[in-house]
Design an enzyme around this catalytic site. Structure first.
Site, PDB file in Angstrom:
ATOM      1  N   LYS A   1       0.838  -1.205   0.000  1.00 38.14           N
ATOM      2  CA  LYS A   1       0.000   0.000   0.000  1.00 38.14           C
ATOM      3  C   LYS A   1       0.874   1.257   0.000  1.00 38.14           C
ATOM      4  O   LYS A   1       2.074   1.186   0.301  1.00 38.14           O
ATOM      5  CB  LYS A   1      -0.916  -0.014   1.223  1.00 38.14           C
TER       6      LYS A   1
ATOM      7  N   TYR B   1      13.232  31.417   4.229  1.00 40.23           N
ATOM      8  CA  TYR B   1      12.009  32.105   4.664  1.00 40.23           C
ATOM      9  C   TYR B   1      11.967  32.328   6.173  1.00 40.23           C
ATOM     10  O   TYR B   1      12.326  31.441   6.941  1.00 40.23           O
ATOM     11  CB  TYR B   1      10.773  31.294   4.269  1.00 40.23           C
TER      12      TYR B   1
HETATM   13  C1  PLP Z   1      -0.398  -1.610   6.801  1.00 37.98           C
HETATM   14  C2  PLP Z   1      -0.952  -2.871   7.320  1.00 37.98           C
HETATM   15  C3  PLP Z   1      -0.105  -3.958   7.596  1.00 37.98           C
HETATM   16  C4  PLP Z   1       1.407  -3.862   7.526  1.00 37.98           C
HETATM   17  O1  PLP Z   1       1.885  -3.258   8.691  1.00 37.98           O
HETATM   18  P1  PLP Z   1       3.450  -3.146   8.993  1.00 37.98           P
HETATM   19  O2  PLP Z   1       3.520  -2.640  10.368  1.00 37.98           O
HETATM   20  O3  PLP Z   1       3.998  -2.182   7.994  1.00 37.98           O
HETATM   21  O4  PLP Z   1       4.031  -4.505   8.818  1.00 37.98           O
HETATM   22  C5  PLP Z   1      -0.700  -5.150   7.976  1.00 37.98           C
HETATM   23  N1  PLP Z   1      -2.037  -5.266   8.091  1.00 37.98           N
HETATM   24  C6  PLP Z   1      -2.875  -4.239   7.849  1.00 37.98           C
HETATM   25  C7  PLP Z   1      -4.336  -4.431   7.999  1.00 37.98           C
HETATM   26  C8  PLP Z   1      -2.361  -3.008   7.468  1.00 37.98           C
HETATM   27  O5  PLP Z   1      -3.191  -1.987   7.242  1.00 37.98           O
END
Ligand code: PLP
Length: 362
Positions: A37, A259
Site C-alpha cells: 500500500k 524564509y
Molecule cells: C499496513 C498494514 C499492515 C502492515 O503493517 P506493517 O507494520 O507495515 O508490517 C498489515 N495489516 C494491515 C491491515 C495493514 O493496514
C-alpha cells in the site's frame, strides 16, 4: 526518464533478502503476504510488486485503485484490499479479482451480483475487531456474517483476520496484544466446534511477526519489515533518498537563511543549496533540526525547508554536484533517525516521498 538529481535508489537484491529472511522466520508452512500500500511505502508500487512476486504468496494494498494498478501492470498474485471501499467500487473489484476485507453484510448482494456478471467466484476475508477499534466486525457477530456469506453462490469465504493496535509498543503493548490474540483464537475455536473452517487465517503485521510467533496463524502481512525496518540485523533498509549539491557559497556573519529568517549565520558560513524540499517529501518540520550526510560528514539543515529547496552547512572539502544522503541505510541517518527528529514514525517518513521523485532500482 526523469533526470532530476533528487531521487530515490532502491536496492532490490537487499529487498529480496529481507523477504527471504521473513519467509524463513515464519516457516515454509505459512504464507507470506507483502503489503504494498501507499506506493509500496514510498518505494514504488508496481516495481516492488514485480520484484516481489516470486518471493511472496499474496500482495496487500489499501485502496481499490492500487489493486487495479497492479492488475493493469500484469501482476497475477492474489491482492487483498485492506482498507474500506465504496459500494460503487464493487464492479471494479470483481472485474480485477481483488480480494476485499469485509466487516459487515451490506455489500454481499452486490459482490455476488457482480461476481456472477463477470463469471467468477469472489474470495472474501472477514476482518474481526479484536480490540483495534477501527474497522472489523465484533467477534460475537462474526458467525452470523459467515452464515450470510455462505448463502451466496459466487462468494467464497477464503479468509478471516484481525489487526493489532499495539504490537509495536514493546512491553507496554504486550498484555493488550496477547488479549487480541486470545480473543481471535477463541473465536476460531468456537467456529471450529461448529465445523466452520476458513482456510486462511491471519493477524500479524511486521511487529506481530517479530514479537508474537503465536500470531502467525496461516499467513502474515509483512509491511515495513520488508522495506528494511525491523530489529533483525539481517534485515536492512533498501531505500536511499539522495540529492546533489547544486550551489556552494559562503554567506557573511549575520546573514539570514531562507524564509522567515529562522537561521542567522553566527559567523561567515559555507553553505550548500539542495534541490529538494517538502514537496519531494523532505518534511518541513525538520527545518533547523535535521542533518544530511555529505561524504560521510553530518551537515545540519539551516533555516526553513522550502517547497523545492533547502540549505545545509558544508564542511571544508566538498565539491559541486557531490552526492548528498537525505536518509537511507547509514545507521546515523535511517528513516527511524529522521522520524525521531520529526516526531513521527518511519512509516510517515517513507511514504512522504512524493510522486515527482524518480525511483531507481538496482
Ligand atoms: C499496513 C498494514 C499492515 C502492515 O503493517 P506493517 O507494520 O507495515 O508490517 C498489515 N495489516 C494491515 C491491515 C495493514 O493496514
Amino acid at each position: 526518464m526523469d533526470f532530476r538529481v533528487t531521487r530515490v535508489e532502491v536496492n532490490i537484491s537487499q529487498f529480496q533478502k529481507n523477504l527471504l529472511f521473513f519467509r524463513n522466520l515464519i516457516g515454509q508452512d505459512k504464507k507470506l503476504c507483502l503489503v504494498v500500500k501507499a506506493n509500496a511505502y514510498g518505494h514504488g508500487l508496481v516495481p516492488m510488486a514485480y520484484h516481489a512476486q516470486n518471493f511472496v504468496d499474496i500482495l496487500a494494498v489499501a485502496t481499490v485503485n492500487e489493486g487495479v494498478r497492479l492488475r493493469e501492470a500484469g501482476i497475477l498474485l492474489p491482492i487483498l484490499v485492506l482498507s474500506t471501499h465504496l459500494q460503487s467500487d464493487i464492479p471494479i473489484i470483481c472485474h480485477h479479482r481483488l480480494t476485499p476485507l469485509i466487516s459487515h453484510e451490506l455489500f454481499l448482494e452486490q459482490y455476488n451480483h457482480w461476481s456472477k456478471y463477470y463469471g467468477i467466484t469472489l474470495s472474501l476475508h472477514i476482518k474481526v475487531d479484536t480490540g483495534m477499534g477501527r474497522v472489523g466486525i465484533r467477534p460475537e457477530k462474526t458467525e452470523s456474517l459467515i452464515c450470510k456469506v455462505k448463502e451466496y453462490k459466487n462468494l467464497f469465504l477464503e479468509g478471516i483476520c484481525t489487526h493489532f493496535a499495539m504490537a509495536d509498543c514493546g512491553e507496554a503493548g504486550q498484555e493488550f496484544t496477547q488479549n487480541q490474540i486470545n480473543i481471535f483464537q477463541n473465536l476460531l475455536n468456537q467456529l471450529a466446534q461448529k465445523n466452520v473452517v476458513i482456510p486462511v487465517v491471519h493477524a500479524a503485521n511486521s511487529s506481530g511477526i517479530s514479537y508474537y510467533p503465536k500470531s502467525h496463524f496461516s499467513l502474515v502481512r509483512l509491511g515495513i519489515g520488508a522495506y528494511g525496518y525491523s530489529e533483525f540485523s539481517e534485515v536492512q533498509p533498501i531505500m536511499e533518498f539522495k540529492t546533489k549539491i547544486t550551489i556552494i557559497k559562503t554567506i557573511p556573519k549575520g546573514h539570514i537563511v531562507s524564509y522567515g529568517g529562522a537561521w542567522t549565520a553566527p559567523e561567515d558560513t559555507k553553505i550548500g543549496i539542495l534541490p529538494v524540499g517538502y514537496a519531494d517529501g523532505y518534511m518541513r518540520c525538520l527545518s533547523n533540526k535535521s542533518f544530511v550526510l555529505v561524504g560521510g560528514h553530518q551537515c545540519p539543515v539551516l533555516g526553513m525547508i522550502c517547497m523545492d529547496q533547502m540549505v545545509i552547512a558544508l564542511p571544508e572539502h566538498v565539491f559541486l554536484e557531490q552526492d548528498v544522503l537525505l536518509y537511507g541505510n547509514d545507521p546515523r541517518l535511517t528513516a527511524v533517525e529522521l522520524a525521531l527528529l520529526a516526531q513521527t514514525i518511519p512509516y510517515e517518513i517513507l511514504t512522504a516521498v512524493s510522486e515527482r521523485v524518480p525511483r531507481i532500482y538496482y
